[in-house]
Design a protein around this motif. Structure first.
Motif, PDB file in Angstrom:
ATOM      1  N   GLY A   1       0.826  -1.200   0.000  1.00 27.16           N
ATOM      2  CA  GLY A   1       0.000   0.000   0.000  1.00 27.16           C
ATOM      3  C   GLY A   1       0.860   1.250   0.000  1.00 27.16           C
ATOM      4  O   GLY A   1       0.534   2.252  -0.646  1.00 27.16           O
ATOM      5  N   MET A   2       1.965   1.200   0.715  1.00 31.40           N
ATOM      6  CA  MET A   2       2.902   2.319   0.715  1.00 31.40           C
ATOM      7  C   MET A   2       3.513   2.513  -0.668  1.00 31.40           C
ATOM      8  O   MET A   2       3.634   3.640  -1.168  1.00 31.40           O
ATOM      9  CB  MET A   2       3.963   2.075   1.783  1.00 31.40           C
ATOM     10  N   ASP A   3       3.905   1.405  -1.329  1.00 31.63           N
ATOM     11  CA  ASP A   3       4.444   1.492  -2.692  1.00 31.63           C
ATOM     12  C   ASP A   3       3.439   2.119  -3.646  1.00 31.63           C
ATOM     13  O   ASP A   3       3.774   2.996  -4.443  1.00 31.63           O
ATOM     14  CB  ASP A   3       4.783   0.090  -3.210  1.00 31.63           C
TER      15      ASP A   3
ATOM     16  N   TRP B   1      10.273  -3.131  -2.896  1.00 30.36           N
ATOM     17  CA  TRP B   1       8.940  -3.231  -3.483  1.00 30.36           C
ATOM     18  C   TRP B   1       8.637  -4.627  -4.026  1.00 30.36           C
ATOM     19  O   TRP B   1       7.495  -5.096  -3.941  1.00 30.36           O
ATOM     20  CB  TRP B   1       8.746  -2.168  -4.569  1.00 30.36           C
ATOM     21  N   ASP B   2       9.644  -5.312  -4.559  1.00 31.32           N
ATOM     22  CA  ASP B   2       9.416  -6.688  -5.039  1.00 31.32           C
ATOM     23  C   ASP B   2       9.001  -7.599  -3.887  1.00 31.32           C
ATOM     24  O   ASP B   2       8.061  -8.397  -4.009  1.00 31.32           O
ATOM     25  CB  ASP B   2      10.690  -7.242  -5.684  1.00 31.32           C
ATOM     26  N   GLY B   3       9.706  -7.483  -2.777  1.00 35.12           N
ATOM     27  CA  GLY B   3       9.388  -8.324  -1.624  1.00 35.12           C
ATOM     28  C   GLY B   3       8.030  -8.028  -1.043  1.00 35.12           C
ATOM     29  O   GLY B   3       7.353  -8.927  -0.521  1.00 35.12           O
ATOM     30  N   ASN B   4       7.602  -6.771  -1.128  1.00 30.73           N
ATOM     31  CA  ASN B   4       6.286  -6.412  -0.588  1.00 30.73           C
ATOM     32  C   ASN B   4       5.162  -7.180  -1.274  1.00 30.73           C
ATOM     33  O   ASN B   4       4.159  -7.531  -0.641  1.00 30.73           O
ATOM     34  CB  ASN B   4       6.043  -4.905  -0.732  1.00 30.73           C
ATOM     35  N   GLU B   5       5.323  -7.440  -2.563  1.00 32.70           N
ATOM     36  CA  GLU B   5       4.265  -8.130  -3.307  1.00 32.70           C
ATOM     37  C   GLU B   5       4.245  -9.630  -3.040  1.00 32.70           C
ATOM     38  O   GLU B   5       3.307 -10.313  -3.451  1.00 32.70           O
ATOM     39  CB  GLU B   5       4.411  -7.838  -4.796  1.00 32.70           C
ATOM     40  N   THR B   6       5.258 -10.131  -2.352  1.00 31.25           N
ATOM     41  CA  THR B   6       5.268 -11.547  -1.972  1.00 31.25           C
ATOM     42  C   THR B   6       4.037 -11.895  -1.141  1.00 31.25           C
ATOM     43  O   THR B   6       3.486 -13.001  -1.246  1.00 31.25           O
ATOM     44  CB  THR B   6       6.541 -11.866  -1.162  1.00 31.25           C
TER      45      THR B   6
ATOM     46  N   LEU C   1       1.804  -3.677 -15.255  1.00 28.10           N
ATOM     47  CA  LEU C   1       2.212  -2.418 -15.887  1.00 28.10           C
ATOM     48  C   LEU C   1       3.118  -1.626 -14.959  1.00 28.10           C
ATOM     49  O   LEU C   1       4.150  -1.084 -15.383  1.00 28.10           O
ATOM     50  CB  LEU C   1       0.974  -1.601 -16.246  1.00 28.10           C
ATOM     51  N   ARG C   2       2.751  -1.580 -13.704  1.00 24.52           N
ATOM     52  CA  ARG C   2       3.520  -0.820 -12.718  1.00 24.52           C
ATOM     53  C   ARG C   2       4.914  -1.417 -12.532  1.00 24.52           C
ATOM     54  O   ARG C   2       5.908  -0.694 -12.430  1.00 24.52           O
ATOM     55  CB  ARG C   2       2.742  -0.829 -11.405  1.00 24.52           C
ATOM     56  N   GLY C   3       4.995  -2.744 -12.498  1.00 23.58           N
ATOM     57  CA  GLY C   3       6.288  -3.386 -12.344  1.00 23.58           C
ATOM     58  C   GLY C   3       7.201  -3.144 -13.530  1.00 23.58           C
ATOM     59  O   GLY C   3       8.403  -2.869 -13.367  1.00 23.58           O
ATOM     60  N   VAL C   4       6.649  -3.234 -14.739  1.00 20.74           N
ATOM     61  CA  VAL C   4       7.440  -2.958 -15.943  1.00 20.74           C
ATOM     62  C   VAL C   4       7.886  -1.498 -15.948  1.00 20.74           C
ATOM     63  O   VAL C   4       9.049  -1.189 -16.244  1.00 20.74           O
ATOM     64  CB  VAL C   4       6.617  -3.289 -17.203  1.00 20.74           C
TER      65      VAL C   4
END
Length: 341
Positions: free
Chosen positions: A25-27, A54-59, A96-99
């Motif tokens: 949510g912060m990202d 940010w990658d780890g947050n989506e885990t 889209l956001r990750g790319v």
């Protein structure tokens, strides 16, 4: 004494969803705030504050969604068709956001501007989609014979729009408070102004959603003691600690902003979210699909839950340890030129 495996798995999924909301949510909040940055250089610093994490947050989203599929397949089979459209929008927006996150760091002038816009759009759309998922979940899902019996757009109502807009302000608040903690100089001051605005909007919309929930959804209203046009304070009193925690978090947030604290606003914002999350849990428990399917009815067989629990008992401490280690390793203020990439 045997383990209550369905309850344990309900707790695991609840923790995973909470961690996702607080961290990713912060990202997402940073992406929502992107258009208000003073310059491309400020946006670079904003990206650098979350680049290591940010990658780890989506885990946590993967753990929550995968856990629901494996541990509560009936609930997954009902909620999937009921919320298919906003879930698909959320996943596409997150892609889209990750790319955009990776390409923006390497783009030239025009390319960087394009990927900046893509990151912002992806963040806003993903947040709105999550709000529609949450709103659609709160307002309930029609079930017949353990299957979804509603329409493809039952999730789209004025109530869910209110929830979605409220989540945008809430995530913007988390993002602004994160920047207060992690940045300095002009961006730090700008983040404080963003925090005041988003806090006011989030507080007003949270109050509006709470009142709307009482009037639109009688099942939740009864749980909170509202019945027959008045409150039953005997039923309400044990639950007052939950909004009290939220009020304390809001007071900590406001007090931290007034005293120009760097960390307290972020802590206060997280407490506000935690209070709202606990309030939701109290409103629906033991239902996993409001308002007709409990977590025990939707659970897999105990032998399957037990086997998966062994894997989670190994995996979850690793995820928690990695998360805390990365946040600790990349602690401190982020300045221009001190990026992760």
């Amino acid at each position: 004494m045997s383990l209550d495996l369905p309850l344990i798995w309900a707790g695991i999924i609840a923790v995973a969803v909470l961690m996702y909301v607080l961290l990713d949510g912060m990202d997402l909040g940073l992406g929502i705030l992107f258009p208000f940055a003073g310059s491309p250089a400020e946006r670079d610093i904003m990206m650098d504050t979350i680049a290591p994490v940010w990658d780890g947050n989506e885990t946590w989203l993967v753990l929550g969604g995968g856990g629901l599929f494996a541990a509560f397949p009936i609930a997954y089979a009902v909620l999937g068709p009921a919320l298919y459209v906003p879930i698909l929008l959320m996943l596409l927006a997150l892609i889209l956001r990750g790319v955009a996150f990776e390409f923006r760091a390497r783009g030239r002038r025009r390319g960087k501007a394009f990927w900046t816009g893509a990151f912002c759009v992806g963040s806003v759309v993903a947040t709105l989609a999550q709000g529609f998922v949450l709103g659609g979940f709160i307002q309930g899902v029609r079930i017949e014979g353990d299957a979804f019996a509603g329409g493809a757009y039952d999730w789209l109502t004025p109530y869910t729009v209110l929830v979605a807009v409220g989540l945008v302000f809430g995530y913007a608040l988390l993002g602004a408070c994160w920047l207060i903690w992690r940045t300095e100089d002009e961006l730090h001051g700008r983040a404080r102004r963003w925090a005041w605005t988003s806090a006011a909007g989030a507080a007003l919309l949270l109050a509006a959603v709470s009142l709307a929930t009482l009037f639109v959804h009688p099942e939740v209203a009864v749980r909170w003691g509202w019945e027959g046009g008045r409150f039953d304070f005997g039923r309400l009193a044990p639950l007052l600690a939950i909004p009290a925690v939220g009020a304390a978090g809001l007071a900590l947030l406001v007090g931290g902003l007034k005293r120009h604290s760097h960390a307290l606003p972020y802590v206060g914002a997280m407490i506000v979210f935690l209070s709202g999350y606990i309030g939701l849990a109290v409103s629906f428990f033991p239902n996993i699909v409001p308002y007709d399917l409990t977590f025990r009815q939707a659970a897999s067989a105990d032998n399957a839950l037990g086997l998966m629990l062994v894997g989670v008992a190994i995996l979850l401490p690793v995820i928690l340890g990695y998360t805390f280690w990365v946040y600790w390793l990349f602690r401190g203020k982020v300045t221009a030129g001190a990026g992760y990439h």
